[in-house]
Design a protein around this motif. Sequence first.
Motif, short mmCIF file in Angstrom:
data_model
loop_
_atom_site.label_atom_id
_atom_site.label_comp_id
_atom_site.label_asym_id
_atom_site.label_seq_id
_atom_site.Cartn_x
_atom_site.Cartn_y
_atom_site.Cartn_z
N ILE A 1 128.52 70.80 36.12
CA ILE A 1 129.37 71.89 35.59
C ILE A 1 130.49 71.32 34.72
CG2 ILE A 1 131.05 73.66 36.30
CD1 ILE A 1 129.18 74.33 38.62
N LEU A 2 131.08 70.22 35.18
CA LEU A 2 132.24 69.68 34.45
C LEU A 2 131.85 68.61 33.43
CD1 LEU A 2 134.73 69.35 37.43
CD2 LEU A 2 134.61 71.17 35.76
N ASN A 3 130.54 68.37 33.36
CA ASN A 3 130.02 67.38 32.42
C ASN A 3 130.56 65.97 32.70
OD1 ASN A 3 128.30 66.79 30.40
ND2 ASN A 3 129.68 67.35 28.74
N ILE A 4 130.61 65.61 33.97
CA ILE A 4 131.01 64.26 34.39
C ILE A 4 129.97 63.78 35.41
CG2 ILE A 4 133.51 64.45 34.00
CD1 ILE A 4 133.84 65.24 36.92
N SER A 5 130.04 62.50 35.75
CA SER A 5 129.06 62.02 36.74
C SER A 5 129.52 62.40 38.16
CB SER A 5 128.91 60.51 36.63
OG SER A 5 130.07 59.89 37.10
N ALA A 6 128.56 62.36 39.10
CA ALA A 6 128.89 62.72 40.48
C ALA A 6 129.92 61.74 41.06
CB ALA A 6 127.63 62.71 41.32
N ALA A 7 129.79 60.45 40.65
CA ALA A 7 130.73 59.44 41.15
C ALA A 7 132.15 59.73 40.65
CB ALA A 7 130.28 58.06 40.69
N THR A 8 132.25 60.14 39.39
CA THR A 8 133.58 60.47 38.83
C THR A 8 134.16 61.67 39.59
OG1 THR A 8 132.69 59.80 36.71
CG2 THR A 8 134.80 60.92 36.66
N ALA A 9 133.29 62.63 39.88
CA ALA A 9 133.76 63.82 40.63
C ALA A 9 134.33 63.40 41.98
CB ALA A 9 132.62 64.80 40.81
N ARG A 10 133.64 62.45 42.64
CA ARG A 10 134.11 61.93 43.93
C ARG A 10 135.51 61.30 43.79
NH1 ARG A 10 130.17 61.09 48.12
NH2 ARG A 10 128.18 61.50 47.12
N VAL A 11 135.65 60.47 42.76
CA VAL A 11 136.93 59.78 42.54
C VAL A 11 138.04 60.81 42.28
CG1 VAL A 11 138.17 58.20 41.00
CG2 VAL A 11 135.84 57.68 41.70
N TYR A 12 137.74 61.79 41.43
CA TYR A 12 138.73 62.83 41.11
C TYR A 12 139.14 63.60 42.36
CZ TYR A 12 138.10 62.41 36.03
OH TYR A 12 138.07 61.97 34.75
N ARG A 13 138.15 63.89 43.21
CA ARG A 13 138.44 64.66 44.42
C ARG A 13 139.36 63.87 45.34
NH1 ARG A 13 137.28 65.13 50.09
NH2 ARG A 13 137.74 67.28 50.59
N CYS A 14 139.06 62.57 45.45
CA CYS A 14 139.86 61.70 46.30
C CYS A 14 141.31 61.67 45.80
CB CYS A 14 139.24 60.31 46.28
SG CYS A 14 139.88 59.22 47.50
N LYS A 15 141.47 61.52 44.47
CA LYS A 15 142.82 61.49 43.88
C LYS A 15 143.53 62.82 44.13
CE LYS A 15 142.30 58.28 40.05
NZ LYS A 15 142.13 58.18 38.60
N ALA A 16 142.79 63.89 43.95
CA ALA A 16 143.38 65.23 44.11
C ALA A 16 143.88 65.43 45.54
CB ALA A 16 142.35 66.29 43.76
N ILE A 17 143.07 65.00 46.51
CA ILE A 17 143.46 65.19 47.92
C ILE A 17 144.71 64.36 48.23
CG2 ILE A 17 142.72 64.81 50.33
CD1 ILE A 17 141.32 67.19 49.08
N GLN A 18 144.74 63.14 47.68
CA GLN A 18 145.93 62.29 47.90
C GLN A 18 147.18 62.95 47.32
OE1 GLN A 18 144.77 58.57 46.22
NE2 GLN A 18 143.80 57.87 48.09
N LEU A 19 147.05 63.48 46.11
CA LEU A 19 148.19 64.16 45.47
C LEU A 19 148.63 65.36 46.28
CD1 LEU A 19 147.63 64.27 41.60
CD2 LEU A 19 149.61 63.44 42.83
N LEU A 20 147.64 66.14 46.72
CA LEU A 20 147.95 67.35 47.51
C LEU A 20 148.70 66.97 48.79
CD1 LEU A 20 144.66 69.43 47.18
CD2 LEU A 20 146.86 69.98 46.20
N ALA A 21 148.22 65.88 49.42
CA ALA A 21 148.86 65.44 50.67
C ALA A 21 150.32 65.08 50.42
CB ALA A 21 148.10 64.25 51.24
N VAL A 22 150.55 64.33 49.32
CA VAL A 22 151.92 63.91 49.01
C VAL A 22 152.79 65.13 48.73
CG1 VAL A 22 153.33 62.68 47.30
CG2 VAL A 22 151.23 61.66 48.15
#
Lengths: 192, 164
Positions: free
Chosen positions: A161-182
């Motif tokens: 959907i976002l025209n990125i690889s699944a691995a990139t999506a994983r990395v982005y999700r991880c970053k997003a969760i860390q940011l949300l936590a902070v």
Amino acid sequence: MAGKAATYSIAWDFALAQTVDNAQRWVLTAMQRYGQELITMLWRILGNEQDVCDAYQDTFLRLAHYENRSKPEHVKSYLFRTAANVAISMLRRKMAQRRLSATIAAGIQDTNLITRNKNDLDSRNLQENLRACITQLPEHLRNVVTLRDLAELSYSQVGKILNISAATARVYRCKAIQLLAVWMSREKEERQ
Amino acid sequence: MTSKKQNNKCRTIRTWLVRALSNRLGFDANWIQNHIADCPKCQRRLAALGKVDLALSIIKSQPLKLDLLMRANTQAVNVLKHSLRHAPKAQRLKTARPEPKLLERCAKYAHPAANVAACITIMLLMKVGIFTSVDKFHTEGRKVVKQYYTTRLGQDLSDEIFSS
């Protein structure tokens, strides 16, 4: 003679309109195919039934009027991205309104509200807090969180959907969760 | 073809690596748990992550009304063109209710299907086993009888009898 020509012209316009309308049946097919998933995602982003209906309507209206009423190449991608963007915009507007009304009512001491805010594990508070933080995320991270966590799509689907690889999506999700936590813990400290 | 095989191999190795790493580096790993128990900074970080997880699960667990899809469809269809609004599919959408996916619907049959498959496999194995045993028994019996004839009548005669 002129009357006959006018009749032919009307008939031609009608036939043309019919053809265009028939060609737009894919909008209904898309609604049938992706409607349920979209509603679930919108409900989780917005948490309000009327807002969900409005965002859903807006999404399909945009789809029906996409570039001279033509069909997008990837209907699913278009629908999910548009729906998420519409919902996030609505959420931002709502939050701004809430902030404004809170400022106006700042002078009024509402003891009930204060006790509710102090309760850290109040589920409603937690949900609103998370929603507010999601709206503040950068677009690429926000898209991944909404599609992966709120629409519950797989990483490969999110990637498509976002025209990125699944691995990139994983990395982005991880970053997003860390940011949300902070951000969420910072808000808690500010409140204290 | 070769690249496809290579990709599959890559995927398998990646899965193993992730599994191996998560065993050693996941939150459940002993050394991480020991560290978290002593480090207030990591405790705070872990608590913050847990809070996000909790908020996400609360959001996911909020039930949505069954008629929401119907209402949303009706509202969306009503702003479409006249001809689309009156199409039979649009009428069906206006009364649509959420339905579980095919996989979810079949999930309740998964356990009985697994049982039936297990029974069929056992029966097949038994059948194969029985037939193999019968064949073995037949061959061994033939050998014994041939040996008997060889000792009693001689090699030539027994070969003649058992060659047919």
